[in-house]
Design a protein around this motif. Structure first.
Motif, PDB file in Angstrom:
ATOM      1  N   ARG A  65      -6.509  -3.841  -3.962  1.00 33.79           N
ATOM      2  CA  ARG A  65      -7.494  -3.411  -5.061  1.00 33.79           C
ATOM      3  C   ARG A  65      -8.837  -4.214  -5.050  1.00 33.79           C
ATOM      4  N   SER A 125      -4.608  -8.461  -3.217  1.00 36.42           N
ATOM      5  CA  SER A 125      -3.449  -7.699  -2.646  1.00 36.42           C
ATOM      6  C   SER A 125      -2.171  -8.241  -2.883  1.00 36.42           C
ATOM      7  N   VAL A 168      -3.113   2.199  -1.421  1.00 38.56           N
ATOM      8  CA  VAL A 168      -1.638   1.657  -1.250  1.00 38.56           C
ATOM      9  C   VAL A 168      -1.473   1.201   0.223  1.00 38.56           C
ATOM     10  N   ASP A 191       5.342   0.693  -4.886  1.00 36.26           N
ATOM     11  CA  ASP A 191       4.316   0.536  -3.846  1.00 36.26           C
ATOM     12  C   ASP A 191       3.499  -0.662  -4.029  1.00 36.26           C
ATOM     13  N   ARG A 233      -8.568   1.155  -5.314  1.00 39.12           N
ATOM     14  CA  ARG A 233      -7.396   0.732  -5.024  1.00 39.12           C
ATOM     15  C   ARG A 233      -6.672   1.718  -3.922  1.00 39.12           C
ATOM     16  N   TYR A 259      -0.271  -2.658  -3.339  1.00 38.60           N
ATOM     17  CA  TYR A 259      -1.547  -2.030  -3.300  1.00 38.60           C
ATOM     18  C   TYR A 259      -2.479  -3.276  -2.618  1.00 38.60           C
TER      19      TYR A 259
END
Ligand code: ZN
Length: 445
Positions: free
Chosen positions: A64, A81, A35, A60, A33, A62
């Motif tokens: 992934r 996402s 940020v 945040d 993942r 992310y």
């Protein structure tokens, strides 16, 4: 060792090899993942009425990914996402790099999004619904460049993490999605929560969870970065299971809303409900081992528009329409200049993965209404079919034939915000479903 015992040992080891090949631990999997919260304040996506950039963040955002590889070495990567959409330019740029670097073809990459409306504006047509100036657009394009790099970094990391793994799949349910078309709460819905579990071969370590839900990720509409209910669900699961990457995908949720909505508490509550549904699936022991091979297929099909405006009509709208109609007319006139005409069709992405013998995973583009999910599950086999919407390009709403005929936002007027010339031409549902069946046959040969 007597020759008889030797033969028995030889037979046993041959047997265990055969068992291993058909076993759920014959897989490799990798998770990662990154940020993707914009490093700078910028415009948010999803609602045309917003009039300024984001003001802060709840948590945040992310992206992934899960890479899976079968015993034959076939590899596919699923990408999740915290974004409103999946810009086609991003998909093309990222998949070209991934294909070149890793030899993984386009058909084996599945780009999805949670459709959060508290994420950044992206470099795609939907962003023309926002009242952005040139400098704002530049910021969006700069962010998109950065994001494309992050996506490549993410996929690289998931592939680098590939190691022996045990896969299993099951499904749970949670009830906060409601059909949002009038009369509200009456129309079809699907409360299923499909779950894929990725573990170490001994089952000691939970490494990844892929899960879905067919519901708009629009509890919130404020000015803070937030993954909405899906973002909370992923973070709760990652909190609850250290070292696990939890990846959400949106099902056919285009005509479904989390109701009621509009408070942070409700987004947290729905996130908790979804995470609990996933945890219940892990706890109840009903997960079936995923065994067999990975097979993937992908095709763009041409979906036609119902009608195309004339150049004169567009020029007139450019002068007299409201902001949304004017923006669309300007974009369509630009297309006219580029191609000498308006394009009659749009390339719509259809993808089918067989994840072993027991799971058919269909991924369709656009804001997919729930009837596609219900129909495909019925026709391909309930209990063995997953449907992901908002995948590989989010270019418009994708109404069922019924919703198209009824019209309204999902059937017609939403096309304005996607800068498309008209509603879709009748027949799209059968065209899409037929293609799914065809790709399903190809991947089952
Ligand atoms: Zn939407």
């Amino acid at each position: 060792m007597s020759s008889r015992i030797f033969l028995a040992v030889l037979l046993l080891s041959a047997l265990s090899l055969t068992v291993q090949a058909a076993d759920s631990t014959a897989w490799q999997a990798g998770v990662a993942r990154v940020v993707i919260t914009p490093p700078q304040p910028m415009w948010m996506s999803g609602y045309g009425g917003r009039d300024h950039a984001a003001e802060g963040a709840i948590h945040d955002l992310y992206a992934r990914a899960a890479a899976v590889r079968d015993a034959q070495g076939e590899t596919a990567v699923f990408i999740s996402s915290d974004l409103v959409g999946v810009p086609i330019k991003m998909v093309r740029a990222v998949s070209a790099v991934v294909e070149q670097k890793h030899g993984i073809p386009r058909r084996s990459l599945m780009f999805t999004c949670s459709h959060t409306h508290c994420g950044p504006a992206l470099d795609h047509m939907l962003s023309f619904m926002l009242d952005m100036k040139d400098a704002d657009w530049q910021q969006v394009r700069d962010y998109q460049q950065w994001l494309n790099g992050k996506m490549i970094e993410l996929i690289d990391a998931a592939i680098a993490d590939l190691k022996p793994a045990r896969l299993s799949a099951g499904s749970g349910r949670t009830t906060f999605a409601a059909n949002r078309r009038a009369p509200k709460g009456i129309g079809p819905y699907d409360h299923q929560v499909p779950v894929l579990r990725i573990e170490s071969p001994d089952g000691q370590q939970l490494r990844g969870l892929v899960f879905g839900y067919a519901c708009h990720n629009t509890t919130l509409g404020f000015y803070n970065w937030c993954g909405d209910y899906a973002g909370f669900a992923q973070l709760y699961l990652e909190d609850h299971h250290p070292d696990c990457v939890a990846m959400f995908f949106t099902g056919g949720g285009a005509d479904q809303n989390p109701l009621p909505r509009r408070t942070l508490e409700l987004a947290e509550k729905y996130g908790r409900m979804l995470a609990t549904a996933v945890d219940d699936v892990l706890d109840d022991g009903e997960l079936k081992p995923v065994t067999g091979q990975l097979k993937t297929a992908f095709r763009d099909i041409d979906l036609a528009f119902a009608a195309l405006p004339s150049k004169q009509e567009l020029e007139e709208t450019q002068k007299t329409g409201n902001r949304y109609l004017k923006n669309r007319a300007t974009n369509l006139l630009k297309q006219w200049d580029e191609h000498g005409r308006l394009l009659e069709t749009y390339p719509f992405p259809v993808q089918v993965w067989q994840l072993g013998d027991g799971l058919t995973w269909v991924a369709l583009g656009g804001e997919l209404v729930v009837e596609y999910q219900l129909r495909l599950k019925h026709e391909l086999g309930d209990g063995r079919t997953w449907v992901t919407g908002y995948a590989n390009d989010v270019m418009a709403y994708i109404p069922s034939e019924r919703v198209l005929e009824e019209g309204g936002y999902e059937g017609d007027s939403s096309m304005i915000y996607y800068q498309l010339p008209s509603r879709w031409k009748a027949g799209l549902e059968q065209q899409i479903v037929d293609t799914v069946h065809e790709l399903n046959r190809v991947t089952q040969e």
